[in-house]
Scaffold this motif. Structure first.
Motif, PDB file in Angstrom:
ATOM      1  N   MET A 164       0.819  -1.211   0.000  1.00 25.86           N
ATOM      2  CA  MET A 164       0.000   0.000   0.000  1.00 25.86           C
ATOM      3  C   MET A 164       0.855   1.264   0.000  1.00 25.86           C
ATOM      4  O   MET A 164       0.555   2.229  -0.697  1.00 25.86           O
ATOM      5  N   GLY A 165       1.916   1.260   0.795  1.00 20.51           N
ATOM      6  CA  GLY A 165       2.718   2.465   0.943  1.00 20.51           C
ATOM      7  C   GLY A 165       3.354   2.940  -0.346  1.00 20.51           C
ATOM      8  O   GLY A 165       3.377   4.136  -0.634  1.00 20.51           O
ATOM      9  N   ALA A 166       3.879   2.001  -1.148  1.00 13.86           N
ATOM     10  CA  ALA A 166       4.572   2.394  -2.382  1.00 13.86           C
ATOM     11  C   ALA A 166       3.654   3.134  -3.359  1.00 13.86           C
ATOM     12  O   ALA A 166       3.997   4.229  -3.816  1.00 13.86           O
ATOM     13  N   PRO A 167       2.485   2.588  -3.712  1.00 12.94           N
ATOM     14  CA  PRO A 167       1.632   3.333  -4.648  1.00 12.94           C
ATOM     15  C   PRO A 167       1.106   4.637  -4.069  1.00 12.94           C
ATOM     16  O   PRO A 167       0.884   5.604  -4.815  1.00 12.94           O
ATOM     17  N   MET A 168       0.920   4.698  -2.748  1.00 10.34           N
ATOM     18  CA  MET A 168       0.479   5.954  -2.131  1.00 10.34           C
ATOM     19  C   MET A 168       1.582   7.007  -2.218  1.00 10.34           C
ATOM     20  O   MET A 168       1.343   8.153  -2.613  1.00 10.34           O
ATOM     21  N   PRO A 180      -5.841   6.556   8.662  1.00 14.05           N
ATOM     22  CA  PRO A 180      -5.912   5.266   7.962  1.00 14.05           C
ATOM     23  C   PRO A 180      -6.651   5.378   6.629  1.00 14.05           C
ATOM     24  O   PRO A 180      -7.402   6.328   6.392  1.00 14.05           O
ATOM     25  N   ILE A 181      -6.429   4.393   5.794  1.00 11.61           N
ATOM     26  CA  ILE A 181      -6.969   4.435   4.428  1.00 11.61           C
ATOM     27  C   ILE A 181      -7.703   3.132   4.113  1.00 11.61           C
ATOM     28  O   ILE A 181      -7.510   2.121   4.768  1.00 11.61           O
ATOM     29  N   SER A 182      -8.571   3.188   3.090  1.00 12.84           N
ATOM     30  CA  SER A 182      -9.298   1.997   2.664  1.00 12.84           C
ATOM     31  C   SER A 182      -9.397   1.970   1.148  1.00 12.84           C
ATOM     32  O   SER A 182      -9.511   3.023   0.507  1.00 12.84           O
ATOM     33  N   GLY A 183      -9.346   0.756   0.580  1.00 16.53           N
ATOM     34  CA  GLY A 183      -9.520   0.639  -0.861  1.00 16.53           C
ATOM     35  C   GLY A 183      -8.663  -0.429  -1.509  1.00 16.53           C
ATOM     36  O   GLY A 183      -8.980  -0.905  -2.580  1.00 16.53           O
ATOM     37  N   ARG A 204      -7.723   6.156  -5.908  1.00 20.57           N
ATOM     38  CA  ARG A 204      -9.137   6.027  -5.568  1.00 20.57           C
ATOM     39  C   ARG A 204      -9.365   5.685  -4.096  1.00 20.57           C
ATOM     40  O   ARG A 204     -10.479   5.311  -3.710  1.00 20.57           O
ATOM     41  N   LEU A 205      -8.356   5.801  -3.266  1.00 24.00           N
ATOM     42  CA  LEU A 205      -8.503   5.425  -1.864  1.00 24.00           C
ATOM     43  C   LEU A 205      -9.480   6.330  -1.124  1.00 24.00           C
ATOM     44  O   LEU A 205      -9.655   7.506  -1.470  1.00 24.00           O
ATOM     45  N   THR A 206     -10.096   5.767  -0.096  1.00 25.49           N
ATOM     46  CA  THR A 206     -10.852   6.567   0.871  1.00 25.49           C
ATOM     47  C   THR A 206      -9.918   6.872   2.030  1.00 25.49           C
ATOM     48  O   THR A 206      -9.331   5.963   2.624  1.00 25.49           O
ATOM     49  N   MET A 207      -9.770   8.153   2.329  1.00 25.37           N
ATOM     50  CA  MET A 207      -8.868   8.585   3.393  1.00 25.37           C
ATOM     51  C   MET A 207      -9.707   9.008   4.602  1.00 25.37           C
ATOM     52  O   MET A 207     -10.592   9.857   4.474  1.00 25.37           O
ATOM     53  N   VAL A 212      -2.608  18.964   6.027  1.00 24.32           N
ATOM     54  CA  VAL A 212      -2.248  17.758   5.268  1.00 24.32           C
ATOM     55  C   VAL A 212      -3.324  17.301   4.290  1.00 24.32           C
ATOM     56  O   VAL A 212      -3.060  16.466   3.423  1.00 24.32           O
ATOM     57  N   THR A 213      -4.534  17.874   4.403  1.00 27.85           N
ATOM     58  CA  THR A 213      -5.633  17.430   3.540  1.00 27.85           C
ATOM     59  C   THR A 213      -5.321  17.542   2.040  1.00 27.85           C
ATOM     60  O   THR A 213      -5.660  16.635   1.267  1.00 27.85           O
ATOM     61  N   PRO A 214      -4.668  18.624   1.568  1.00 25.19           N
ATOM     62  CA  PRO A 214      -4.334  18.667   0.133  1.00 25.19           C
ATOM     63  C   PRO A 214      -3.459  17.501  -0.315  1.00 25.19           C
ATOM     64  O   PRO A 214      -3.624  16.998  -1.434  1.00 25.19           O
ATOM     65  N   TRP A 215      -2.549  17.047   0.536  1.00 28.02           N
ATOM     66  CA  TRP A 215      -1.703  15.902   0.187  1.00 28.02           C
ATOM     67  C   TRP A 215      -2.505  14.612   0.226  1.00 28.02           C
ATOM     68  O   TRP A 215      -2.335  13.736  -0.634  1.00 28.02           O
ATOM     69  N   LEU A 216      -3.396  14.478   1.221  1.00 25.52           N
ATOM     70  CA  LEU A 216      -4.252  13.300   1.284  1.00 25.52           C
ATOM     71  C   LEU A 216      -5.172  13.235   0.060  1.00 25.52           C
ATOM     72  O   LEU A 216      -5.435  12.156  -0.471  1.00 25.52           O
ATOM     73  N   SER A 217      -5.624  14.393  -0.385  1.00 28.55           N
ATOM     74  CA  SER A 217      -6.499  14.442  -1.561  1.00 28.55           C
ATOM     75  C   SER A 217      -5.760  14.029  -2.827  1.00 28.55           C
ATOM     76  O   SER A 217      -6.370  13.595  -3.800  1.00 28.55           O
ATOM     77  N   ARG A 218      -4.467  14.182  -2.813  1.00 27.62           N
ATOM     78  CA  ARG A 218      -3.646  13.758  -3.944  1.00 27.62           C
ATOM     79  C   ARG A 218      -3.486  12.239  -3.967  1.00 27.62           C
ATOM     80  O   ARG A 218      -3.324  11.633  -5.017  1.00 27.62           O
ATOM     81  N   ILE A 219      -3.554  11.631  -2.783  1.00 29.09           N
ATOM     82  CA  ILE A 219      -3.405  10.185  -2.661  1.00 29.09           C
ATOM     83  C   ILE A 219      -4.725   9.466  -2.926  1.00 29.09           C
ATOM     84  O   ILE A 219      -4.760   8.423  -3.576  1.00 29.09           O
ATOM     85  N   GLY A 220      -5.819  10.011  -2.400  1.00 27.28           N
ATOM     86  CA  GLY A 220      -7.123   9.362  -2.519  1.00 27.28           C
ATOM     87  C   GLY A 220      -8.173  10.282  -3.089  1.00 27.28           C
ATOM     88  O   GLY A 220      -7.956  11.478  -3.250  1.00 27.28           O
ATOM     89  N   ARG A 221      -9.350   9.711  -3.377  1.00 23.74           N
ATOM     90  CA  ARG A 221     -10.402  10.512  -3.997  1.00 23.74           C
ATOM     91  C   ARG A 221     -11.377  11.083  -2.975  1.00 23.74           C
ATOM     92  O   ARG A 221     -12.159  11.971  -3.292  1.00 23.74           O
TER      93      ARG A 221
END
Length: 300
Positions: free
Chosen positions: A15-19, A122-125, A134-137, A149-158
């Motif tokens: 999970m960590g690598a693609p994120m 934590p994340i799900s997907g 497409r992760l849920t953060m 940190v939300t802008p970075w989280l938004s870059r990782i998940g949808r």
């Protein structure tokens, strides 16, 4: 580019690598650490900077993310020897691992002694969703830190959902989600095994289930991958689900809540993980339930 952000990432697994990869870009200096030098080398080839320890990442980056396999590793990375707690530059620490309420609070308390704010994230997907953004953060913690940190989280998940201002609230939500998913997978596997044993065609069963009240994403997006030979590849080990369900039951016990149905689900995942399926894909829960039923559920 007038300003480059120094971000850190610890844990470059399934999970960590693609994120982490989704944070790479011209405006980011991405500082990484993982125990696997080959994985770090691949990130260096993409423009990241490899470091020798979590502390070294925290010496270089103001915001550090972690995606790790279990609570003991998360605690060691946070405040063990060469942990991020002794980093010179870090201000915010985003824990994306599923480690439970008690562990994230312990990390928050220890890092606060060094002036570091912890964010529960934590994340799900699953791995496919991580690769595609497409992760849920899920996130909880200090509102100002969460906003940063939300802008970075938004870059990782949808989708980024804030669960509240207290560390642990996002962890509980993640465990609720994973327990429901785990229960749905067990029930769907048992139902398919029953139908298969009775001679029903798997494709016909799926056609009915996917358009009826028995449908769930656990069936239509995860378990469906196990219906064809060689496609048990959702991307997370079966033992991870067993760990998360057990964590969830522990949280319920701490709150004085009885969850008899989910406790039975835990028993199924624990039995499956006790054998040779522990390091197999989570979709192999179907293989375990097939064995118990003495049948095979396969399309075609």
């Amino acid at each position: 580019m007038s300003h480059r952000f120094n971000l850190g990432w610890i844990g470059l697994g399934q999970m960590g690598a693609p994120m982490a990869e989704r944070l790479l870009g011209e405006e980011v200096n991405l500082h990484v650490f993982d125990l696997d030098p080959e994985v770090m080398g691949a990130f260096v080839d993409k423009g990241a900077v490899a470091h020798a320890s979590p502390q070294a990442v925290a010496d270089a980056a103001e915001i550090v993310f972690a995606c790790l396999p279990d609570p003991s590793v998360s605690e060691r990375v946070a405040f063990g020897p060469d942990g991020v707690a002794t980093g010179r530059k870090i201000r915010l620490y985003v824990e994306t691992s599923t480690i439970g309420n008690g562990c994230i609070q312990a990390i928050g308390i220890e890092l606060a002694k060094s002036g570091i704010v912890t964010i529960d994230g934590p994340i799900s997907g699953g791995a496919p969703a991580a690769r595609e953004g497409r992760l849920t953060m899920m996130v909880s913690g200090d509102p100002d830190a969460v906003a940063e940190v939300t802008p970075w989280l938004s870059r990782i998940g949808r989708q980024v959902t804030c669960l509240g201002p207290r560390l642990g609230q996002a962890q509980i939500m993640k465990l609720v989600n994973n327990m429901v998913m785990a229960a749905n997978m067990v029930v769907a596997s048992e139902g398919l095994s029953l139908g298969s044993k009775a001679g029903l065609d798997v494709v016909a069963m799926m056609e009915v289930l996917m358009t009826s009240t028995g449908s769930s994403r656990a069936l239509t997006e995860i378990l469906v991958r196990a219906l064809h030979p060689g496609t048990d590849d959702f991307g997370a080990h079966l033992s991870i689900v067993q760990k998360d369900v057990s964590l969830g039951i522990s949280e319920a016990t701490a709150l004085g809540i009885s969850l008899p149905a989910l406790d039975a689900v835990r028993g199924v995942w624990t039995a499956a993980a006790a054998g040779d399926l522990a390091r197999q894909d989570l979709t192999c829960i179907l293989r375990y339930i097939e064995q118990q039923a003495g049948t095979e559920v396969r399309a075609g």
